[in-house]
Design a protein around this motif. Sequence first.
Motif, PDB file in Angstrom:
ATOM      1  N   ILE A  51       0.839  -1.197   0.000  1.00  0.00           N
ATOM      2  CA  ILE A  51       0.000   0.000   0.000  1.00  0.00           C
ATOM      3  C   ILE A  51       0.883   1.259   0.000  1.00  0.00           C
ATOM      4  N   ALA A  52       1.957   1.236   0.809  1.00  0.00           N
ATOM      5  CA  ALA A  52       2.890   2.370   0.847  1.00  0.00           C
ATOM      6  C   ALA A  52       3.483   2.621  -0.539  1.00  0.00           C
ATOM      7  N   GLU A  53       3.822   1.524  -1.237  1.00  0.00           N
ATOM      8  CA  GLU A  53       4.386   1.629  -2.577  1.00  0.00           C
ATOM      9  C   GLU A  53       3.393   2.304  -3.528  1.00  0.00           C
ATOM     10  N   LEU A  54       2.110   1.874  -3.408  1.00  0.00           N
ATOM     11  CA  LEU A  54       1.076   2.435  -4.277  1.00  0.00           C
ATOM     12  C   LEU A  54       0.825   3.914  -3.950  1.00  0.00           C
ATOM     13  N   ALA A  55       0.958   4.266  -2.663  1.00  0.00           N
ATOM     14  CA  ALA A  55       0.768   5.665  -2.267  1.00  0.00           C
ATOM     15  C   ALA A  55       1.887   6.536  -2.846  1.00  0.00           C
ATOM     16  N   HIS A  56       3.119   5.977  -2.855  1.00  0.00           N
ATOM     17  CA  HIS A  56       4.228   6.686  -3.499  1.00  0.00           C
ATOM     18  C   HIS A  56       3.915   6.946  -4.956  1.00  0.00           C
ATOM     19  N   ARG A  57       3.382   5.897  -5.635  1.00  0.00           N
ATOM     20  CA  ARG A  57       3.078   6.007  -7.054  1.00  0.00           C
ATOM     21  C   ARG A  57       2.016   7.078  -7.288  1.00  0.00           C
ATOM     22  N   LEU A  58       1.018   7.141  -6.397  1.00  0.00           N
ATOM     23  CA  LEU A  58      -0.048   8.136  -6.530  1.00  0.00           C
ATOM     24  C   LEU A  58       0.535   9.546  -6.440  1.00  0.00           C
ATOM     25  N   LEU A  59       1.438   9.740  -5.475  1.00  0.00           N
ATOM     26  CA  LEU A  59       2.035  11.059  -5.292  1.00  0.00           C
ATOM     27  C   LEU A  59       2.950  11.433  -6.456  1.00  0.00           C
ATOM     28  N   ASP A  60       3.711  10.447  -6.928  1.00  0.00           N
ATOM     29  CA  ASP A  60       4.702  10.734  -7.969  1.00  0.00           C
ATOM     30  C   ASP A  60       4.079  10.958  -9.332  1.00  0.00           C
ATOM     31  N   SER A  61       3.111  10.093  -9.700  1.00  0.00           N
ATOM     32  CA  SER A  61       2.582  10.161 -11.063  1.00  0.00           C
ATOM     33  C   SER A  61       1.085  10.413 -11.136  1.00  0.00           C
ATOM     34  N   GLY A  62       0.431  10.441  -9.989  1.00  0.00           N
ATOM     35  CA  GLY A  62      -1.013  10.660  -9.990  1.00  0.00           C
ATOM     36  C   GLY A  62      -1.791   9.414 -10.380  1.00  0.00           C
ATOM     37  N   GLU A  63      -1.079   8.292 -10.555  1.00  0.00           N
ATOM     38  CA  GLU A  63      -1.737   7.072 -11.003  1.00  0.00           C
ATOM     39  C   GLU A  63      -2.429   6.360  -9.837  1.00  0.00           C
ATOM     40  N   ALA A  64      -3.731   6.129 -10.006  1.00  0.00           N
ATOM     41  CA  ALA A  64      -4.491   5.423  -8.969  1.00  0.00           C
ATOM     42  C   ALA A  64      -4.318   3.928  -9.154  1.00  0.00           C
ATOM     43  N   SER A  65      -4.421   3.168  -8.060  1.00  0.00           N
ATOM     44  CA  SER A  65      -4.311   1.717  -8.185  1.00  0.00           C
ATOM     45  C   SER A  65      -5.180   1.050  -7.127  1.00  0.00           C
ATOM     46  N   ALA A  66      -5.317  -0.241  -7.248  1.00  0.00           N
ATOM     47  CA  ALA A  66      -6.177  -0.971  -6.330  1.00  0.00           C
ATOM     48  C   ALA A  66      -5.624  -2.363  -6.058  1.00  0.00           C
ATOM     49  N   ILE A  67      -5.959  -2.896  -4.886  1.00  0.00           N
ATOM     50  CA  ILE A  67      -5.584  -4.261  -4.520  1.00  0.00           C
ATOM     51  C   ILE A  67      -6.879  -5.042  -4.336  1.00  0.00           C
ATOM     52  N   ASP A  68      -6.996  -6.151  -5.056  1.00  0.00           N
ATOM     53  CA  ASP A  68      -8.177  -7.002  -4.925  1.00  0.00           C
ATOM     54  C   ASP A  68      -7.973  -7.934  -3.731  1.00  0.00           C
ATOM     55  N   LEU A  69      -8.667  -7.642  -2.637  1.00  0.00           N
ATOM     56  CA  LEU A  69      -8.444  -8.418  -1.415  1.00  0.00           C
ATOM     57  C   LEU A  69      -8.947  -9.853  -1.536  1.00  0.00           C
ATOM     58  N   ARG A  70      -9.883 -10.080  -2.474  1.00  0.00           N
ATOM     59  CA  ARG A  70     -10.391 -11.435  -2.672  1.00  0.00           C
ATOM     60  C   ARG A  70      -9.401 -12.309  -3.423  1.00  0.00           C
ATOM     61  N   ALA A  71      -8.428 -11.693  -4.049  1.00  0.00           N
ATOM     62  CA  ALA A  71      -7.490 -12.452  -4.875  1.00  0.00           C
ATOM     63  C   ALA A  71      -6.278 -12.907  -4.065  1.00  0.00           C
ATOM     64  N   LEU A  72      -6.250 -12.564  -2.788  1.00  0.00           N
ATOM     65  CA  LEU A  72      -5.075 -12.875  -1.972  1.00  0.00           C
ATOM     66  C   LEU A  72      -5.407 -13.909  -0.909  1.00  0.00           C
ATOM     67  N   PRO A  73      -4.428 -14.724  -0.531  1.00  0.00           N
ATOM     68  CA  PRO A  73      -4.688 -15.714   0.512  1.00  0.00           C
ATOM     69  C   PRO A  73      -4.755 -15.070   1.894  1.00  0.00           C
ATOM     70  N   LEU A  74      -5.890 -14.490   2.201  1.00  0.00           N
ATOM     71  CA  LEU A  74      -6.072 -13.828   3.485  1.00  0.00           C
ATOM     72  C   LEU A  74      -7.230 -14.499   4.235  1.00  0.00           C
ATOM     73  N   THR A  75      -7.018 -14.811   5.492  1.00  0.00           N
ATOM     74  CA  THR A  75      -8.098 -15.387   6.291  1.00  0.00           C
ATOM     75  C   THR A  75      -9.001 -14.255   6.769  1.00  0.00           C
TER      76      THR A  75
END
Lengths: 363, 143
Positions: free
Chosen positions: B35-59
Amino acid sequence: MHGPLIDTLARQGVTRRTFMKYCATLASMMALPPAAGRAMAEAMASAPAATRRPSVIWLPFQECTGCTESITRSHSPTLEGLIFDAISLDYQETLMAAAGHQAEEALHAAMKANEGKYLLIVDGSIPLGLDGAYSCIAGKSNLDTLKEVAKGAAAIVAMGSCAAYGGIPKANPNPTGAVSVSDIIKDKPIINIPGCPPIPVVMTGVLAHFLTFGSLPEMDSKGRPKAFYGETIHDRCYRRPFYDQGKFAKTFDDEGARNGWCLFELGCKGPVTYNACATVKWNGGTSWPVESGHGCLGCSEPDFWDAGGFYKALSMPADPLKMASTAAIAGAAAGVAISFANRGKKSAAKSAHETTTLADLEK
Amino acid sequence: MSIEAIPVVVINSSENLVAADSGLSGNAPVLLREIAELAHRLLDSGEASAIDLRALPLTPADLEWLRETLGQGQVVATLEAEGESMLSETVCPGVWWVTHHNENGAVASEFIEVTFVPELLKAHPEDVKIGLEHLELLISDLS
């Protein structure tokens, strides 16, 4: 983002935001990156309006109607239903009002009017024994009907494990000589949607793709849409971390089972089963077998019924659902099996083809 | 099949940090770095991104831990569209927790979006046009 589909949806009271939300969820179900949701919304919303709704013919052969149940009972009238509204389902014995000669007339009228353009959906396997006499409709064997209707189809969807791989009718000793659609039809694009039954949204996804692009989505080596069958149940399972940590339920009521640990040792076929249950779930996203505490049966893989017992831990690394084909491999598998799950408890399985007995359940 | 036969094995470095029976897999904490990496990207290039929580092995416990750790920020938006959707900003501005429910109330999909404003909240120009027509109708009714 505007076009005929979004206008149609708007007339039915579906807003742009609702559609975007639906696409985001569909993309998540199709295991696409989150950004794909917006791309799909754009593509689907701006798809050119078809002059007429694409014709779909649905043929039932040796089947239990579970596939039809799965599809028709899966949704309240929602967006998925609206996508079904975008097709013209011209022949479906279970759902159509017509019967007898009327129904057959409808079939032939649809075939003639849409020659080379209609989508053919098949559920059930096709018996070849006794010249196909085991299953006939309107005095014709399933084999003859399939060949006749497939001739003018643009593409064929083999719906469910029976149509895709032969399924339960093909299970040992296969009394009717059941085979799959792709065993018979060789000159048409065929997409397999295996599962017993298949997941409804997979059907919707394939249909949405056909409506949007006029073609079938990308497939794997077994003819399945990659988007839904690209990864194993095991790879996407929320219990996977426990597998990685070596935490297994040993019985259905021990501490491990209560803590929701991995069901591998209780016979879960997740590691060799390609399907989307772990992400899409069942009954409107309520739950799925592993979440309910039961291992995967592997129902979307070829010959799952003969794969050696639902409650036996997988016993060889390759493709155990195919291991019956050569005796040598089956022998090797039996060796591994002793050293692993059934250590010293029973004699090795001589062949993968064996009846599931009470002893298997009590392993 | 022996346990070692499946090639991909995730090694949980934080395994020792979490209690054995808490239901935590150890896969959630690493997400904070992403998430920190994506926040850096948002600040640097204005590019929005998302993480699909259903696609990850999370209990379920992992998700709860993540939700609690990220906390609740100032903005919560609810969208009524074939079931409720909740878009809420976390304690970290620009990091949104987005949960889509279906009409039965079950969670249909769940994302972490790293963006100034989630796309879903913005009004589409075509919709603004429709709104404008409606406004003009209201104005014409005044006279």
